[in-house]
Design an enzyme around this catalytic site. Structure first.
Site, short mmCIF file in Angstrom:
data_model
loop_
_atom_site.label_atom_id
_atom_site.label_comp_id
_atom_site.label_asym_id
_atom_site.label_seq_id
_atom_site.Cartn_x
_atom_site.Cartn_y
_atom_site.Cartn_z
N SER A 203 0.84 -1.20 0.00
CA SER A 203 0.00 0.00 0.00
C SER A 203 0.88 1.26 0.00
O SER A 203 1.63 1.49 -0.93
CB SER A 203 -0.95 -0.03 1.20
OG SER A 203 -1.93 0.97 1.12
N ASP A 329 -10.07 -3.20 -5.96
CA ASP A 329 -9.40 -2.51 -4.86
C ASP A 329 -10.06 -1.15 -4.65
O ASP A 329 -10.02 -0.30 -5.54
CB ASP A 329 -7.91 -2.33 -5.18
CG ASP A 329 -7.10 -1.77 -4.02
OD1 ASP A 329 -7.69 -1.11 -3.14
OD2 ASP A 329 -5.87 -1.99 -4.00
N HIS A 358 -8.20 -4.56 -1.14
CA HIS A 358 -6.97 -3.85 -0.77
C HIS A 358 -6.25 -4.62 0.33
O HIS A 358 -6.74 -4.73 1.45
CB HIS A 358 -7.31 -2.44 -0.30
CG HIS A 358 -6.10 -1.57 -0.09
ND1 HIS A 358 -5.36 -1.07 -1.13
CD2 HIS A 358 -5.49 -1.13 1.05
CE1 HIS A 358 -4.36 -0.34 -0.66
NE2 HIS A 358 -4.41 -0.38 0.67
#
Length: 405
Positions: A203, A329, A358
């Site tokens: 991320s 996502d 995600h």
């Protein structure tokens, strides 16, 4: 007569309910089989593609997301709730930064020191957690555990203040500023100059890795990188997170966590920014406008997001990097992925699954037993560390002026 027909003793209601339930299950399974189960899409230049497909079979295999929670938001949430927490012991290093700050590196201890290979040449996996994340996050522990099982050293780079330590300066972390990552890489390479280093960014950590690769080019200090659920376009990310449901589930909780970090370090941060104004932020965009862009010297949030987005920098990357993302996502919409640029890049490969959310990627009926991201790390790291000669001469595909830079 009608009442007797509809009575529970008649069994009509029970039979009807059973029939409807069976039909619903059949339709659900049919939808899962026909629409959910898909092979991921692998986008890369022909040379990198020819390396990845035989070395990483996961890139060509059907992804089986967990049957009962395959939707992207559910995958993202249940990953936090369901996954087990492997026991990982760390030894911490504290690094001083040129601006007076400090960084915390957590080195994972090998489970059986008697079996340790030569640490001077043992491959190293450097992990960078998501925003406000640390070495204690469940997804980090699983990846660290996988690296240890595969015989590598594993070290986690915690962003400033994210392990509970106090900030020494007003600066925490910023997606466009890779100075801290450069400090960490230089420290590791100085300590183990002969050990190959693979960066794994998750991320926010993935954004840092991509920006570092674009800025440092061949001098990045890495043999390769793996980025997981990273966001290529900060504008598209904030736009997606500000939709009503995503805002409730993700944007507001993440913003609250960022505000807590600022509140914990009020004394040092209030010298530069208006703390009370920052703490009123309810979205990541507002937080970045009031804190991040100010603390790191940007004119406004728009200027910061332009600098933070790796999407426009893909041509500058000169180190092999495999990127994993899901089409559902909520942080990184498919429209933000640099698909066309990756098709012409010798160094960047995009692995896009239809489902996964995600940092989700839960698979199988019992998702706490196996994890797609761990399997990908296992195969990719093995290919990079154990068969580096198998990598094509990617530099030969560049223009001569880039080869000599």
């Amino acid at each position: 007569m009608l009442s007797s027909f509809l009575s529970p003793q008649n069994g009509t209601w029970a039979d009807t309910f059973s029939l409807l339930l069976a039909l619903a299950v059949a339709l659900y399974l049919g939808y899962y089989w026909a629409c959910v189960l898909q092979r991921p899409r692998l986008v890369a230049g022909p040379q990198f593609l020819a390396f990845l497909e035989p070395h990483c079979s996961i890139t060509t295999e059907t992804f089986y997301p967990t049957l009962w929670c395959f939707e992207g938001r559910l995958q993202s949430i249940f990953q936090v709730l369901l996954q087990s927490q492997p026991l990982v012991l760390y030894q911490s290093d504290i690094l001083q930064t040129p601006d007076g700050g400090q960084l915390l590196l957590d080195w994972a201890k090998q489970p059986d020191s008697s079996q340790d290979p030569d640490p001077t040449t043992q491959p190293i996996v450097l992990l960078l957690p998501g925003i406000t994340g640390s070495s204690q996050e469940t997804y980090v522990l699983h990846l660290v555990n996988q690296a240890l099982r595969d015989g590598y050293q594993a070290v986690v780079f915690n962003n400033r203040g994210c392990r509970g330590e106090e900030l020494r300066t007003h600066r925490a972390f910023c997606a466009s500023n890779t100075e801290d990552l450069e400090t960490v890489v230089n420290h590791i390479k100085h300590r183990y100059p002969q050990a190959p280093l693979l960066a794994v960014g998750i991320s926010f950590g993935g954004i840092l890795v991509l920006n570092h690769l674009a800025q440092a080019r061949q001098a990045a200090g890495l043999v390769a990188a793996l980025t997981l659920s990273a966001c290529w376009d900060s504008f598209e990310t904030t736009r997606s997170l500000e939709t009503p449901l995503n805002s409730l589930l993700f944007n507001q909780p993440l913003t609250a966590g960022l505000c807590q970090l600022v509140e914990r370090n009020r004394k040092v941060i209030e010298k530069v920014v208006d703390i009370d104004f920052v703490l009123q932020a309810r979205t990541i965009r507002q937080f970045d406008e009031r804190y991040t862009s100010v603390a790191f010297g940007y004119q406004d949030c728009v200027t910061y997001y332009k600098a933070a987005s790796p999407r426009t920098k893909i041509d500058a990357i000169r180190i092999p990097v495999l990127y994993l993302s899901a089409a559902d996502d909520p942080f990184s919409p498919v429209c933000a992925l640099p698909i066309q640029a990756a098709q012409h890049s010798p160094y960047v490969a995009l692995l896009i699954t239809a489902r996964g959310g995600h940092i989700g990627f839960l698979e199988g009926l019992l998702p706490w037993q196996h994890w797609y991201m761990s399997r990908l790390l296992h195969q990719y790291a093995k290919a990079i560390f154990q068969d580096p000669e198998g990598l094509p001469d990617l530099r030969a595909l560049l223009p001569s002026e880039d080869r000599n830079s």
